[in-house]
Design an enzyme around this catalytic site. Sequence first.
Site, short mmCIF file in Angstrom:
data_model
loop_
_atom_site.label_atom_id
_atom_site.label_comp_id
_atom_site.label_asym_id
_atom_site.label_seq_id
_atom_site.Cartn_x
_atom_site.Cartn_y
_atom_site.Cartn_z
N CYS A 1 0.86 -1.18 0.00
CA CYS A 1 0.00 0.00 0.00
C CYS A 1 0.90 1.23 0.00
O CYS A 1 2.11 1.11 -0.16
CB CYS A 1 -0.95 -0.01 1.20
SG CYS A 1 -0.11 -0.09 2.79
N THR A 2 0.34 2.40 0.17
CA THR A 2 1.11 3.63 0.00
C THR A 2 2.26 3.74 0.99
O THR A 2 3.41 3.92 0.61
CB THR A 2 0.20 4.86 0.13
OG1 THR A 2 -0.92 4.73 -0.76
CG2 THR A 2 0.95 6.14 -0.20
#
Length: 296
Positions: free
Chosen positions: A175-176
């Site tokens: 994810c980010t």
Amino acid sequence: MYTIAALYHFTRFDDPDALRPDLLALCNTHGVQGTLLLAKEGVNGTIAGSRQGIDAVLAHLRALPGCSDLEWKEATSDHAPFGKMKVRLKREIVTMGQPDVDPRARVGHYVDPQDWNALISAPDVAVIDTRNDYEVAIGTFDGAIDPKTESFGGFPAWWEANKERFHNKKIAMFCTGGIRCEKSTNYLLGQGVDEVYHLKGGILKYLEEVPEEETRWNGSCFVFDNRVSVEHGLREGPHALCHGCRRPILPEDVKRPEYEPGVSCHQCVHETSDADKARFRERQKQIMLARARSAS
């Protein structure tokens, strides 16, 4: 230059509401802007300001109960990434809606950015992007599976509907910045998946540390500030934000007939009613008037 710090930490706050006033006052005193979320499970957010201001806020956060080993990722910008400072109370610092998920108990195996390429190239590994559909649309890793979820809360239902696809596979997720994977890996371990891995520091750390000539990343990475997207070396990407739907758009999308500043873009023009658009136009009008007053 503004220093940007993206952070999260899972710990136990018995009374997060009591932490809010001092934290907000400190940020305002040092001119730090952005958003911090407080919940009983910890803290999450992104802030920006001077080097001195960011250091003061980080020192305050690390002094909170259970936060001495809080980590963060930094970037810089020559313009203010945020317009104001918000410290909000939430039920979860990243919303998954699974009360039994607890990243403090156990998570998947962390994989350093330098080792990520080898892992996701292995034939017995399935790579899953845990971000929202509009984030995945502008960039992801080679071969990654897109669950096409509109929010992180949709991930458990997607997994339940698709888990048979991953029989006898190792699962690698990203994810980010890493926070969603803390919860998603704990969730999969609770569902009986034996081998679960996640990218340590998330996409941001990968783009910071892995040379562009060695990348398995394609496109840009959406970020939740006024930069909108970043690329290798964390340099600012080409995207702007449609303030009608909060999705990223490219410079050429602004020239499309569906685009109206603050109202709509080609992605959302058919998703809102005429009444919605009228409300958005009035909001945009007030924003422009406020800007004109501040400039005069």
